[in-house]
Scaffold this active site. Structure first.
Site, PDB file in Angstrom:
ATOM      1  N   CYS A  82       2.964   5.826  11.670  1.00 46.30           N
ATOM      2  CA  CYS A  82       2.561   4.548  11.089  1.00 46.30           C
ATOM      3  C   CYS A  82       1.531   3.902  11.991  1.00 46.30           C
ATOM      4  CB  CYS A  82       3.754   3.642  10.836  1.00 46.30           C
ATOM      5  SG  CYS A  82       4.530   2.965  12.270  1.00 46.30           S
ATOM      6  N   CYS A 118       2.401  -3.800  17.213  1.00 42.96           N
ATOM      7  CA  CYS A 118       1.785  -2.719  18.006  1.00 42.96           C
ATOM      8  C   CYS A 118       0.282  -2.993  18.119  1.00 42.96           C
ATOM      9  CB  CYS A 118       2.039  -1.367  17.345  1.00 42.96           C
ATOM     10  SG  CYS A 118       3.800  -1.017  17.109  1.00 42.96           S
ATOM     11  N   CYS A 142      -2.507  -1.089  16.012  1.00 36.76           N
ATOM     12  CA  CYS A 142      -2.267  -0.909  14.573  1.00 36.76           C
ATOM     13  C   CYS A 142      -2.940  -1.991  13.733  1.00 36.76           C
ATOM     14  CB  CYS A 142      -0.758  -0.936  14.329  1.00 36.76           C
ATOM     15  SG  CYS A 142      -0.306  -1.057  12.599  1.00 36.76           S
ATOM     16  N   CYS A 200       3.759  -6.513   9.021  1.00 35.49           N
ATOM     17  CA  CYS A 200       4.771  -5.995   9.946  1.00 35.49           C
ATOM     18  C   CYS A 200       4.874  -6.962  11.114  1.00 35.49           C
ATOM     19  CB  CYS A 200       4.355  -4.603  10.432  1.00 35.49           C
ATOM     20  SG  CYS A 200       5.594  -3.813  11.492  1.00 35.49           S
ATOM     21  N   CYS A 208       3.738   8.269   0.761  1.00 38.92           N
ATOM     22  CA  CYS A 208       4.013   7.375   1.888  1.00 38.92           C
ATOM     23  C   CYS A 208       4.178   5.969   1.319  1.00 38.92           C
ATOM     24  CB  CYS A 208       2.839   7.435   2.863  1.00 38.92           C
ATOM     25  SG  CYS A 208       2.934   6.205   4.150  1.00 38.92           S
ATOM     26  N   GLU A 262       0.828  -1.202   0.000  1.00 40.17           N
ATOM     27  CA  GLU A 262       0.000   0.000   0.000  1.00 40.17           C
ATOM     28  C   GLU A 262       0.868   1.259   0.000  1.00 40.17           C
ATOM     29  OE1 GLU A 262      -3.647   0.899   2.858  1.00 40.17           O
ATOM     30  OE2 GLU A 262      -1.739   1.243   3.853  1.00 40.17           O
TER      31      GLU A 262
HETATM   32  S1  SF4 Z   1       2.445   0.825  14.092  1.00 38.97           S
HETATM   33 FE1  SF4 Z   1       4.046   0.675  12.496  1.00 38.97          FE
HETATM   34  S2  SF4 Z   1       5.672  -0.562  13.468  1.00 38.97           S
HETATM   35 FE2  SF4 Z   1       3.818  -0.853  14.725  1.00 38.97          FE
HETATM   36  S3  SF4 Z   1       2.895  -2.744  13.895  1.00 38.97           S
HETATM   37 FE3  SF4 Z   1       1.983  -0.973  12.812  1.00 38.97          FE
HETATM   38  S4  SF4 Z   1       3.197  -0.733  10.932  1.00 38.97           S
HETATM   39 FE4  SF4 Z   1       4.379  -2.012  12.366  1.00 38.97          FE
END
Ligand code: SF4
Length: 377
Positions: free
Chosen positions: A352, A126, A129, A122, A115, A102
């Site tokens: 992010c 987190c 996220c 990932c 971006c 993306e």
């Molecule tokens: S906030 Fe950024 S580093 Fe954390 S899981 Fe999501 S994409 Fe990954």
């Protein structure tokens, strides 16, 4: 010396070669040098034209043009989805193994910013996220990162002058490919996006920050002294941070600060950008603001305060406008420079994990059908 990292599989993607690497390949494969390689590099990145045949440098040697055509593949990924909230929009690219990545086009005052993703999914986990919900699928190679910019510039015809590594993935977890992409993007003979217009955003990967700091101290062309650094802080102390960002268990706040204190800023007016996603009931009290200000003492930092944009099924809540305003004032009163960002489009890209990837999550299996992704938020 710079060089092209190993390809995944399949044809030899020309987009993974920087100028020096392409020149070396021309010498190795064809016994030719910069005269021909440079002409192709300029044509490819400035105009999106990959056929060496029409170039004057190849006019006297059509058989060389034919060999070059056979040796290198240049085929930009298909745009498999697109959505947006007006001028800001996201697009999905279908990669050669069926995965998708993306990218987001963000209008600025006089140009546009892109971006980009550095990985599919990932592994940082987190908890707030959406990308983390996909898990980690794989890292992008340099050519796949550069392809996102090429599609934006040469297919979508967007005037991209700024690149932020704030899409899917942790750039420091794929730093070799990210740096190779930076070499290519910033080359004045090609896309010419200056390093000071490129931001690497990290979750707080201390080894990566230290490696980048060491590279920043080296002179050009291998130095990366003008790259900008953004860090997702998101918490006032280790207890909260470890709860929402597992990386903190490996590199707690004290280690992160030590690395940031050693990070060289290129110019007097530069800041470290500290992203702080404000989550209601988690990291939003006055005591938290004072802890953040205390933590950042000694760092030349600007806090980008971003009201949380809840992911699907998130256990966390968006703060009220007054929560955000209060936190901003508490930080400023404590002497910490701060900016408040919105939750959508351009402003959401200040950290992010703030734009949804729901369709990508559904579409995690290779060879899945193209989809249109929903608007953020
Ligand atoms: S906030 Fe950024 S580093 Fe954390 S899981 Fe999501 S994409 Fe990954």
């Amino acid at each position: 010396m710079s060089s092209a990292p190993a390809a995944l599989t399949g044809p030899d993607d020309i987009l993974r070669y920087d100028y020096a690497g392409l020149t070396a390949e021309f010498a190795r494969r064809f016994g030719k040098g910069e005269y021909h390689a440079g002409a192709l590099f300029r044509s490819l990145y400035r105009r999106g034209a990959d056929d060496p045949g029409p170039l004057p440098e190849f006019a006297a040697n059509p058989s060389l043009a034919a060999k070059v055509r056979d040796a290198f593949a240049y085929s930009l990924p298909e745009i498999s989805g697109r959505s947006g909230d007006g001028e800001t929009y996201k697009f999905l690219l279908k990669l050669r193994d069926g995965y998708e990545c993306e990218s987001v086009i963000i209008p600025m005052r006089q140009y546009k910013s892109l971006c980009v993703s550095s990985q599919v999914g990932c592994k940082m986990g987190c908890t707030f996220c959406e990308t983390a919900q996909m898990g980690y699928l794989r890292s992008l190679d340099a050519g796949e990162i550069v392809a996102q910019v090429m599609v934006a510039r040469h297919v979508l015809k967007e005037p991209i002058e700024n690149v932020v590594f704030m899409g899917m993935g942790e750039p420091m977890d794929n730093l070799d490919n990210v740096l190779q992409a930076v070499r290519i993007l910033s080359d004045q003979r090609g896309l010419n996006i200056g390093q000071s217009s490129i931001t690497i955003s990290t979750v707080g990967h201390v080894d990566g920050i230290r490696r980048l700091a060491a590279l920043a101290a080296q002179p050009p062309p291998e130095g990366f002294s003008r790259l900008r650094l953004a860090v997702s802080l998101n918490a006032p102390n280790d207890e909260v941070r470890s709860r929402i960002m597992p990386i903190n268990r490996q590199w707690p706040l004290a280690e992160l600060k030590a690395a940031l204190l050693d990070f060289p800023l290129a110019r007097r007016g530069d800041f470290l950008f500290m992203e702080y996603v404000l989550i209601k009931g988690v990291n939003d009290t006055r005591a938290h603001a004072l802890e953040v200000a205390e933590y950042l003492k000694g760092l030349k930092a600007c806090v980008n305060l971003i009201p949380y944009n809840p992911r699907l099924d998130s256990p966390f809540a968006r703060p009220d406008k007054t929560d955000t305003a209060d936190f901003f004032h508490w930080l400023m009163e404590a002497g910490q420079y701060c900016r408040v960002r919105g939750t959508k489009g351009k402003d959401a890209m200040a950290a992010c994990g703030q734009l949804g990837n729901r369709a990508l999550k559904r579409n995690r299996a290779p060879q899945a059908a193209a989809v249109v992704i929903p608007a953020a938020g």
